[in-house]
Enzyme design. Structure first.
Site, PDB file in Angstrom:
ATOM      1  N   GLN A 161      -4.926  -0.390  -4.975  1.00 20.79           N
ATOM      2  CA  GLN A 161      -5.495  -1.465  -5.783  1.00 20.79           C
ATOM      3  C   GLN A 161      -6.205  -0.912  -7.011  1.00 20.79           C
ATOM      4  O   GLN A 161      -6.142  -1.503  -8.091  1.00 20.79           O
ATOM      5  CB  GLN A 161      -6.455  -2.310  -4.941  1.00 20.79           C
ATOM      6  CG  GLN A 161      -7.015  -3.513  -5.696  1.00 20.79           C
ATOM      7  CD  GLN A 161      -7.841  -4.415  -4.804  1.00 20.79           C
ATOM      8  OE1 GLN A 161      -7.568  -4.552  -3.620  1.00 20.79           O
ATOM      9  NE2 GLN A 161      -8.864  -5.035  -5.368  1.00 20.79           N
TER      10      GLN A 161
ATOM     11  N   CYS B 110       0.843  -1.193   0.000  1.00 18.13           N
ATOM     12  CA  CYS B 110       0.000   0.000   0.000  1.00 18.13           C
ATOM     13  C   CYS B 110       0.885   1.253   0.000  1.00 18.13           C
ATOM     14  O   CYS B 110       1.803   1.367   0.823  1.00 18.13           O
ATOM     15  CB  CYS B 110      -0.898  -0.036   1.234  1.00 18.13           C
ATOM     16  SG  CYS B 110      -1.686   1.521   1.646  1.00 18.13           S
ATOM     17  N   GLU B 111       0.604   2.174  -0.897  1.00 21.65           N
ATOM     18  CA  GLU B 111       1.422   3.383  -0.964  1.00 21.65           C
ATOM     19  C   GLU B 111       1.156   4.343   0.182  1.00 21.65           C
ATOM     20  O   GLU B 111       1.928   5.276   0.400  1.00 21.65           O
ATOM     21  CB  GLU B 111       1.198   4.098  -2.291  1.00 21.65           C
ATOM     22  CG  GLU B 111      -0.171   4.699  -2.486  1.00 21.65           C
ATOM     23  CD  GLU B 111      -0.324   5.405  -3.826  1.00 21.65           C
ATOM     24  OE1 GLU B 111      -1.037   6.413  -3.874  1.00 21.65           O
ATOM     25  OE2 GLU B 111       0.273   4.948  -4.813  1.00 21.65           O
ATOM     26  N   HIS B 112       0.083   4.119   0.932  1.00 21.18           N
ATOM     27  CA  HIS B 112      -0.231   5.002   2.053  1.00 21.18           C
ATOM     28  C   HIS B 112       0.484   4.611   3.336  1.00 21.18           C
ATOM     29  O   HIS B 112       0.869   5.482   4.127  1.00 21.18           O
ATOM     30  CB  HIS B 112      -1.744   5.010   2.296  1.00 21.18           C
ATOM     31  CG  HIS B 112      -2.528   5.484   1.110  1.00 21.18           C
ATOM     32  ND1 HIS B 112      -3.706   4.898   0.706  1.00 21.18           N
ATOM     33  CD2 HIS B 112      -2.268   6.484   0.222  1.00 21.18           C
ATOM     34  CE1 HIS B 112      -4.154   5.517  -0.377  1.00 21.18           C
ATOM     35  NE2 HIS B 112      -3.307   6.481  -0.682  1.00 21.18           N
ATOM     36  N   HIS B 113       0.644   3.295   3.560  1.00 22.36           N
ATOM     37  CA  HIS B 113       1.258   2.840   4.811  1.00 22.36           C
ATOM     38  C   HIS B 113       2.434   1.896   4.594  1.00 22.36           C
ATOM     39  O   HIS B 113       3.061   1.459   5.558  1.00 22.36           O
ATOM     40  CB  HIS B 113       0.211   2.118   5.681  1.00 22.36           C
ATOM     41  CG  HIS B 113      -0.998   2.946   5.955  1.00 22.36           C
ATOM     42  ND1 HIS B 113      -2.183   2.813   5.240  1.00 22.36           N
ATOM     43  CD2 HIS B 113      -1.225   3.934   6.851  1.00 22.36           C
ATOM     44  CE1 HIS B 113      -3.076   3.664   5.678  1.00 22.36           C
ATOM     45  NE2 HIS B 113      -2.527   4.366   6.666  1.00 22.36           N
TER      46      HIS B 113
ATOM     47  N   CYS C  93      -3.225  -3.124   5.736  1.00 21.84           N
ATOM     48  CA  CYS C  93      -3.400  -1.849   6.436  1.00 21.84           C
ATOM     49  C   CYS C  93      -4.784  -1.773   7.072  1.00 21.84           C
ATOM     50  O   CYS C  93      -5.006  -0.976   7.976  1.00 21.84           O
ATOM     51  CB  CYS C  93      -3.170  -0.674   5.491  1.00 21.84           C
ATOM     52  SG  CYS C  93      -4.279  -0.613   4.083  1.00 21.84           S
TER      53      CYS C  93
ATOM     54  N   HIS D 241      -6.038  -6.139   2.248  1.00 21.94           N
ATOM     55  CA  HIS D 241      -5.116  -5.055   2.574  1.00 21.94           C
ATOM     56  C   HIS D 241      -4.760  -5.153   4.057  1.00 21.94           C
ATOM     57  O   HIS D 241      -5.620  -4.968   4.919  1.00 21.94           O
ATOM     58  CB  HIS D 241      -5.766  -3.702   2.278  1.00 21.94           C
ATOM     59  CG  HIS D 241      -6.015  -3.474   0.813  1.00 21.94           C
ATOM     60  ND1 HIS D 241      -5.437  -2.439   0.118  1.00 21.94           N
ATOM     61  CD2 HIS D 241      -6.770  -4.151  -0.086  1.00 21.94           C
ATOM     62  CE1 HIS D 241      -5.832  -2.487  -1.145  1.00 21.94           C
ATOM     63  NE2 HIS D 241      -6.640  -3.525  -1.288  1.00 21.94           N
TER      64      HIS D 241
END
Length: 222
Positions: A150, A109-112, A180, A178
């Site tokens: 995704q 995940c590019e956020h976490h 996350c 995910h």
């Protein structure tokens, strides 16, 4: 519990470059930090987490993490368009759906920067030529081995196949968990996100979407 998200990006004109075009034309980044700088960053994170990077169990961890990242994010060093460059035109008139089901992948995940684990189903309708089956799986792997959402990954796979092979249509479905969501935040283990993207005949003809979904879901028709 399945969270169903559908993403239908505008299909660009054949000669126009869409925002996704760079996703498969990009070449490796050349201004990366040195290995020593990367290892120092890992040491900083270990200290921030509250541990001692100089203790025996963690002494070699920075080097191991940097080596692991080279593998986990190797998609940045590969161009998915190159994988689709070799095609076969001797198809004996075959023009029906080609479907690869259950292509397993892991991404982040590019956020976490927490893992995404799932499988992809990819189909296309040939337009006079086909590509080796392993090439489709490699395209999935290349995009997966980058920081992702995704939704973006689903669209990127469909876009590169449509732009390079120019089939009559492409269908992509991704099902993934995910971490996350399951390891942090709401902490809902086992929830699955489903995303789809359709181009060409798959987008314009509902019966082709139905056929794709039926073949994905029914093992007798795979």
């Amino acid at each position: 519990m399945d969270a169903i998200i559908r993403n239908f990006p505008h299909r660009p004109e054949p000669q126009a470059k869409s925002a996704d075009t760079s996703a498969f034309l990009d070449r490796p980044v050349t201004d990366r930090p040195s290995r020593e700088e990367a290892e120092a960053a890992v040491r900083t994170l270990l200290r921030w987490a509250g541990d001692d990077p100089d203790r025996e169990g963690l002494r070699d961890t920075p080097a191991r993490v940097v080596k692991a990242y080279q593998e986990l994010f190797s998609g940045y060093d590969r161009c998915p368009a190159d994988e689709l460059g070799r095609t076969f035109e001797e198809v004996a008139g075959f023009d029906d759906m080609v479907l690869l089901k259950d292509i397993s992948f892991h991404s982040h995940c590019e956020h976490h920067m927490v893992p995404i684990i799932g499988k992809a189903h990819v189909a296309y309708l040939p337009n006079g030529k086909v590509v080796g089956l392993s090439k489709i799986a490699r395209v999935v792997d290349i995009f997966a081995r980058r920081l992702q959402t995704q939704e973006s990954m689903t669209a990127q796979i469909a876009t590169v196949i449509q732009e390079i092979l120019k089939p009559r249509g492409v269908a992509v479905m991704i099902e993934a968990e995910h971490l996350c969501m399951s390891m942090r935040g709401i902490q809902k283990q086992g929830s699955t996100t489903i995303t789809t993207t359709f181009t060409g005949a798959f987008k314009e003809q509902p019966e082709e979407q139905v056929r794709f979904m039926t073949m994905v879901r029914d093992p007798r028709k795979g």
